[in-house]
Design a protein around this motif. Structure first.
Motif, mmCIF file in Angstrom:
data_model
loop_
_atom_site.group_PDB
_atom_site.id
_atom_site.type_symbol
_atom_site.label_atom_id
_atom_site.label_comp_id
_atom_site.label_asym_id
_atom_site.label_seq_id
_atom_site.Cartn_x
_atom_site.Cartn_y
_atom_site.Cartn_z
ATOM 1 N N VAL A 75 27.552 30.127 -6.823
ATOM 2 C CA VAL A 75 26.717 29.599 -8.251
ATOM 3 C C VAL A 75 25.504 29.687 -8.307
ATOM 4 C CG1 VAL A 75 26.573 27.499 -9.519
ATOM 5 C CG2 VAL A 75 28.926 27.936 -8.446
ATOM 6 N N ALA A 76 24.679 29.315 -6.970
ATOM 7 C CA ALA A 76 23.243 29.650 -7.347
ATOM 8 C C ALA A 76 22.677 31.054 -7.325
ATOM 9 C CB ALA A 76 22.615 29.214 -5.665
ATOM 10 N N ARG A 77 23.527 31.884 -6.672
ATOM 11 C CA ARG A 77 23.177 33.348 -7.042
ATOM 12 C C ARG A 77 23.476 33.955 -8.396
ATOM 13 N NH1 ARG A 77 25.885 37.119 -2.380
ATOM 14 N NH2 ARG A 77 24.594 38.535 -3.612
ATOM 15 N N PHE A 78 24.863 33.473 -8.903
ATOM 16 C CA PHE A 78 25.063 33.762 -10.178
ATOM 17 C C PHE A 78 24.036 33.358 -11.255
ATOM 18 C CE2 PHE A 78 27.615 32.950 -14.329
ATOM 19 C CZ PHE A 78 27.921 34.259 -14.542
ATOM 20 N N LEU A 79 23.509 32.032 -11.034
ATOM 21 C CA LEU A 79 22.610 31.366 -12.074
ATOM 22 C C LEU A 79 21.332 32.329 -11.808
ATOM 23 C CD1 LEU A 79 23.332 27.789 -11.727
ATOM 24 C CD2 LEU A 79 24.060 29.163 -13.577
ATOM 25 N N ALA A 80 20.900 32.569 -10.774
ATOM 26 C CA ALA A 80 19.683 33.231 -10.453
ATOM 27 C C ALA A 80 19.596 34.550 -11.148
ATOM 28 C CB ALA A 80 19.408 33.352 -8.974
ATOM 29 N N ALA A 81 20.921 35.288 -11.176
ATOM 30 C CA ALA A 81 21.030 36.662 -11.637
ATOM 31 C C ALA A 81 20.922 36.619 -13.153
ATOM 32 C CB ALA A 81 22.349 37.147 -11.156
ATOM 33 N N LEU A 82 21.507 35.574 -13.648
ATOM 34 C CA LEU A 82 21.452 35.403 -15.257
ATOM 35 C C LEU A 82 20.046 35.111 -15.644
ATOM 36 C CD1 LEU A 82 24.681 33.364 -16.522
ATOM 37 C CD2 LEU A 82 24.177 35.499 -16.779
ATOM 38 N N GLY A 83 19.283 34.495 -14.839
ATOM 39 C CA GLY A 83 17.686 34.430 -15.122
ATOM 40 C C GLY A 83 17.248 32.908 -14.931
ATOM 41 N N TYR A 84 18.226 32.045 -14.599
ATOM 42 C CA TYR A 84 17.787 30.508 -14.340
ATOM 43 C C TYR A 84 16.791 30.543 -13.491
ATOM 44 C CZ TYR A 84 21.548 28.938 -17.393
ATOM 45 O OH TYR A 84 22.347 28.650 -18.301
ATOM 46 N N VAL A 85 15.802 29.613 -13.641
ATOM 47 C CA VAL A 85 14.664 29.328 -12.917
ATOM 48 C C VAL A 85 14.769 27.744 -12.595
ATOM 49 C CG1 VAL A 85 12.132 29.056 -12.610
ATOM 50 C CG2 VAL A 85 12.912 30.962 -13.962
ATOM 51 N N PRO A 86 15.166 27.373 -11.363
ATOM 52 C CA PRO A 86 15.244 25.848 -10.832
ATOM 53 C C PRO A 86 13.983 25.114 -11.381
ATOM 54 C CG PRO A 86 15.046 27.252 -9.013
ATOM 55 C CD PRO A 86 15.220 28.265 -10.012
#
Length: 227
Positions: A75-86
């Motif tokens: 999930v973390a890798r998918f969100l990072a690939a979509l461009g999410y910045v935590p």
């Protein structure tokens, strides 16, 4: 993962939804850019990311990136690939942390997307924008491209976990340049004027009725608990 999303997920999405994309060429091909969009559904972020030619960064809750096990890491890798910045939104300085994250993206020459309303519209109208978008534009000099999402509220209505097939349209407006206000970031009146100009541009693209008051936060929309 980023390559997988760009070359597999994006084409599948375009095949399924056949989104109409107007004015994508208005997003500058290089340099810092702010995408300021209306917000109708949880799927909005994925739509913007998948129809924009450049990688786009968004804010995401930090806890989305802290899941354990294989699922959590995926999930973390998918969100990072979509461009999410935590960003940690649980403390009093969450707003400042969000702006700092946006500035970091923009100062590196990237594209940062923001929803000035601050939350999804549940009544279909466009509500008054918060001035964080103006702070970013004024402090970085980045142009602001207004974006209108139309139909995403039918693709994923509030409460729906699985997106539906429905007509979808994304409209990009002309970049807005606020360099005339250089050095005036500290003025609340200037930040308000810049934000209102951005919201007016979004309203012109989306055709939504504009409401000159902030949209209630989700917690404020819940019915009161009976005694």
């Amino acid at each position: 993962m980023h390559v997988l999303i760009r070359w597999l997920l994006a084409p599948i999405m375009r095949l399924l939804y056949r989104p109409e994309v107007d004015g994508a060429h208005r997003v500058p091909r290089s340099g810092p850019v702010i995408l300021a969009a209306n917000h109708r559904a949880a799927v909005d972020t994925a739509v913007i990311s998948l129809v924009t030619s450049r990688p786009v960064s968004f804010l995401g809750k930090a806890e989305y990136f802290t899941g354990r096990g294989i699922k959590g890491r995926m999930v973390a890798r998918f969100l990072a690939a979509l461009g999410y910045v935590p960003v940690d939104r649980t403390n009093a300085k969450a707003g400042l942390a969000a702006l700092d994250a946006g500035r970091t993206v923009l100062r590196s020459g990237g594209v940062f997307a923001i929803y000035p309303e601050g939350t999804r519209s549940v009544d279909g109208r466009l509500h008054r924008g918060h001035t964080g978008v103006a702070s970013l534009a004024l402090s970085t000099g980045a142009p602001v491209v207004p974006v209108a999402l139309l139909g995403t509220e039918r693709v994923q209505p509030i409460g729906a976990k699985i997106p539906r097939i429905a007509p979808l349209r994304v409209r990009f407006g002309d970049p807005l340049d606020f360099s005339r206000y250089e050095g005036l970031e500290g003025s609340a009146a200037i930040r308000r004027a810049v934000t209102d100009e951005i919201m007016d541009a979004i309203a012109g693209l989306s055709g939504q009725e504009y409401v000159d008051r902030y949209h209630p936060r989700p917690d404020d929309l819940r019915p009161p608990v009976s005694a």
